[in-house]
Design a protein around this motif. Structure first.
Motif, short mmCIF file in Angstrom:
data_model
loop_
_atom_site.label_atom_id
_atom_site.label_comp_id
_atom_site.label_asym_id
_atom_site.label_seq_id
_atom_site.Cartn_x
_atom_site.Cartn_y
_atom_site.Cartn_z
N GLY A 49 0.78 -1.23 0.00
CA GLY A 49 0.00 0.00 0.00
C GLY A 49 0.81 1.27 0.00
O GLY A 49 0.31 2.33 0.40
N LYS A 50 2.05 1.22 -0.47
CA LYS A 50 2.91 2.41 -0.45
C LYS A 50 2.32 3.53 -1.31
O LYS A 50 2.20 4.67 -0.86
CB LYS A 50 4.31 2.04 -0.95
N SER A 51 1.99 3.22 -2.55
CA SER A 51 1.47 4.24 -3.46
C SER A 51 0.08 4.70 -3.04
O SER A 51 -0.26 5.89 -3.12
CB SER A 51 1.44 3.72 -4.90
N THR A 52 -0.76 3.77 -2.59
CA THR A 52 -2.13 4.10 -2.24
C THR A 52 -2.20 5.07 -1.08
O THR A 52 -3.17 5.82 -0.93
CB THR A 52 -2.92 2.82 -1.90
N LEU A 53 -1.15 5.09 -0.25
CA LEU A 53 -1.13 6.02 0.88
C LEU A 53 -1.29 7.47 0.42
O LEU A 53 -2.00 8.25 1.05
CB LEU A 53 0.18 5.84 1.66
N ALA A 54 -0.63 7.84 -0.68
CA ALA A 54 -0.75 9.22 -1.18
C ALA A 54 -2.18 9.54 -1.54
O ALA A 54 -2.70 10.63 -1.22
CB ALA A 54 0.17 9.41 -2.39
N TYR A 55 -2.86 8.61 -2.20
CA TYR A 55 -4.26 8.83 -2.58
C TYR A 55 -5.16 8.88 -1.35
O TYR A 55 -6.14 9.65 -1.31
CB TYR A 55 -4.72 7.73 -3.54
N ALA A 56 -4.84 8.08 -0.34
CA ALA A 56 -5.66 8.06 0.88
C ALA A 56 -5.59 9.40 1.60
O ALA A 56 -6.60 9.92 2.09
CB ALA A 56 -5.21 6.93 1.80
N VAL A 57 -4.39 9.98 1.68
CA VAL A 57 -4.24 11.27 2.35
C VAL A 57 -4.95 12.37 1.55
O VAL A 57 -5.66 13.20 2.13
CB VAL A 57 -2.75 11.61 2.54
N ALA A 58 -4.78 12.36 0.23
CA ALA A 58 -5.46 13.36 -0.59
C ALA A 58 -6.97 13.23 -0.48
O ALA A 58 -7.69 14.24 -0.43
CB ALA A 58 -5.03 13.20 -2.05
N HIS A 59 -7.47 11.99 -0.42
CA HIS A 59 -8.91 11.76 -0.31
C HIS A 59 -9.44 12.27 1.02
O HIS A 59 -10.43 13.01 1.06
CB HIS A 59 -9.18 10.27 -0.47
N GLU A 60 -8.78 11.89 2.11
CA GLU A 60 -9.30 12.25 3.43
C GLU A 60 -9.23 13.74 3.70
O GLU A 60 -10.16 14.33 4.28
CB GLU A 60 -8.54 11.49 4.52
N LEU A 61 -8.15 14.41 3.29
CA LEU A 61 -7.95 15.82 3.60
C LEU A 61 -8.42 16.75 2.49
O LEU A 61 -8.25 17.95 2.58
CB LEU A 61 -6.47 16.08 3.90
N ARG A 62 -9.01 16.16 1.44
CA ARG A 62 -9.54 16.94 0.31
C ARG A 62 -8.45 17.87 -0.26
O ARG A 62 -8.60 19.08 -0.32
CB ARG A 62 -10.75 17.76 0.74
N LEU A 63 -7.37 17.24 -0.72
CA LEU A 63 -6.26 17.99 -1.29
C LEU A 63 -6.19 17.85 -2.81
O LEU A 63 -5.13 18.06 -3.41
CB LEU A 63 -4.95 17.55 -0.64
N GLY A 64 -7.31 17.49 -3.43
CA GLY A 64 -7.38 17.49 -4.88
C GLY A 64 -6.66 16.32 -5.53
O GLY A 64 -6.39 15.29 -4.89
N ALA A 65 -6.37 16.49 -6.80
CA ALA A 65 -5.77 15.42 -7.60
C ALA A 65 -4.34 15.14 -7.16
O ALA A 65 -3.55 16.06 -6.93
CB ALA A 65 -5.80 15.79 -9.07
N VAL A 66 -4.00 13.86 -7.05
CA VAL A 66 -2.63 13.46 -6.74
C VAL A 66 -1.78 13.63 -8.00
O VAL A 66 -2.16 13.21 -9.10
CB VAL A 66 -2.58 12.00 -6.26
N LEU A 67 -0.63 14.24 -7.82
CA LEU A 67 0.33 14.42 -8.91
C LEU A 67 1.30 13.24 -8.86
O LEU A 67 2.10 13.13 -7.93
CB LEU A 67 1.08 15.75 -8.75
N ARG A 68 1.23 12.36 -9.86
CA ARG A 68 2.05 11.14 -9.83
C ARG A 68 3.20 11.26 -10.83
O ARG A 68 3.00 11.53 -12.00
CB ARG A 68 1.21 9.91 -10.18
N TRP A 69 4.41 11.03 -10.31
CA TRP A 69 5.62 11.01 -11.14
C TRP A 69 6.20 9.61 -11.04
O TRP A 69 6.79 9.23 -10.04
CB TRP A 69 6.61 12.05 -10.64
N ALA A 70 5.98 8.81 -12.08
CA ALA A 70 6.47 7.43 -12.12
C ALA A 70 7.93 7.44 -12.58
O ALA A 70 8.23 7.85 -13.70
CB ALA A 70 5.62 6.59 -13.05
N ILE A 71 8.83 6.99 -11.73
CA ILE A 71 10.25 7.07 -12.00
C ILE A 71 10.72 5.86 -12.81
O ILE A 71 10.36 4.71 -12.52
CB ILE A 71 11.04 7.16 -10.69
N THR A 72 11.53 6.14 -13.81
CA THR A 72 12.22 5.10 -14.58
C THR A 72 13.71 5.44 -14.62
O THR A 72 14.14 6.47 -14.09
CB THR A 72 11.69 5.02 -16.02
#
Length: 331
Positions: free
Chosen positions: A88-111
């Motif tokens: 659940g590492k990645s999902t944590l960011a979405y959970a915090v944004a969802h609960e605190l109403r911080l809008g869209a998560v900005l995802r930078w997938a590293i390669t």
């Protein structure tokens, strides 16, 4: 004084949207004053895909996770999250944004090809040259050919912190963590294409990574007003420099114990599915002792048995062999 429990990990939305505003004042060395301030669309979906929103609403955070998220929020420091796949590492960011109403998560997938510049912004130089040759663009229109990347958008001067997910940072170039240190410390960066014309065109409107309202950039410099909530995930494939680690809040996510697994199944699929999944959960835990398994493998198996079985129920043992194959260890 501020309130410590800003993020509760309960999966419920802070409808009033006030908890994030009740953080403690930042430490004196973590005060940022970027501008002009850009409003944040707090009602924007945290992710474009429904599963992102569904997972964030039912994410099961343990006490240690809730504590370290709040530490990062108050200290205005990035959160480095390590753990096995499926914890659940990645999902944590979405959970915090969802609960605190911080809008869209900005995802930078590293390669391995990711660079600091690619995360900050993209400038369409060819497009601007073509437009200039056709005399269809003025110098003040340069913002049409610039787009901020996820990292660059997160550090724009929003009224509230943006949520930035830097996914699998350990896949990047060995120098990337050190390159991130400067922006994490000073909270700002420059766009040379805009700095060169700052005298004649001091303010430029630029598109953010999430397709929201354009961001106003002053004198070619972008600086945050509120330090973003940054979640950097790592599978632990390599070590990071001490200088980088001491500037992060570190969280190691353990594999869910039996109680948390049951809570996850209940949150994702309900009480009826949980009641039918006791044997699957027990078998999953036994298999996990022999080699690495991810929680979503268990969820897939529960879904197939409970939701997709119909009249022709699949054989549970055959399903386990097909879905819950170990990621490491003996096959």
């Amino acid at each position: 004084m501020g309130e410590f429990p800003i993020y509760l990990g309960a999966g419920t939305v802070d409808e009033e949207g006030e908890r994030i505003r009740r953080r403690a004042d930042p430490p004196p060395w973590r005060v940022f004053a970027g501008g002009p301030v850009t409003p944040l669309d707090r009602d924007a979906p945290v992710g474009r895909r429904l599963p992102d929103r569904a997972r964030s609403a039912s994410y099961q955070a343990d006490e240690a996770t809730v504590r370290m998220v709040n530490v990062a929020l108050h200290l205005r420091r990035p959160l480095l999250v390590t753990g096995d796949p499926g914890t659940g590492k990645s999902t944590l960011a979405y959970a915090v944004a969802h609960e605190l109403r911080l809008g869209a998560v900005l995802r930078w997938a590293i390669t391995s090809r990711s660079t600091l510049a690619s995360g900050l912004y993209h400038y369409d130089a060819v497009g601007r040259i073509e437009a200039a040759s056709n005399r269809s663009v003025e110098e003040s229109d340069i913002g049409r050919f610039l787009r901020l990347g996820p990292l660059g958008t997160a550090f724009a001067p929003y009224e509230l912190p943006r949520v930035l997910l830097i996914d699998e940072i350990d896949k990047g170039d060995i120098d990337l963590p050190n390159e991130l240190l400067d922006i994490f410390e000073v909270g700002e960066y420059g766009i040379p294409e805009l700095e060169r014309i700052a005298d004649s065109t001091p303010r430029v409107l630029v598109r953010p990574a999430d397709h929201g309202d354009r961001v106003t950039i002053q004198d070619g410099r972008v600086g945050c007003r509120e330090f973003p909530f940054v979640v950097m995930t790592s599978n632990g494939d390599r070590e990071f420099p001490p200088a980088f680690l001491r500037r992060c809040v570190q969280l190691d996510l353990a594999q869910p114990d039996p109680e948390r697994l049951r809570a996850i199944v209940h949150a994702q699929m309900g009480a009826e599915a949980l009641a039918a999944a006791h044997d699957l959960i027990a078998d999953f835990l036994e298999r996990r002792e022999q080699g690495q398994l991810a929680t979503d493998q268990l969820l897939n198996a529960v879904y197939l048995l409970h939701q997709a079985g119909g009249a022709a129920q699949p054989d549970r043992r055959e399903l386990e062999e097909a879905i819950m194959r170990r990621l490491t260890g003996p096959a």
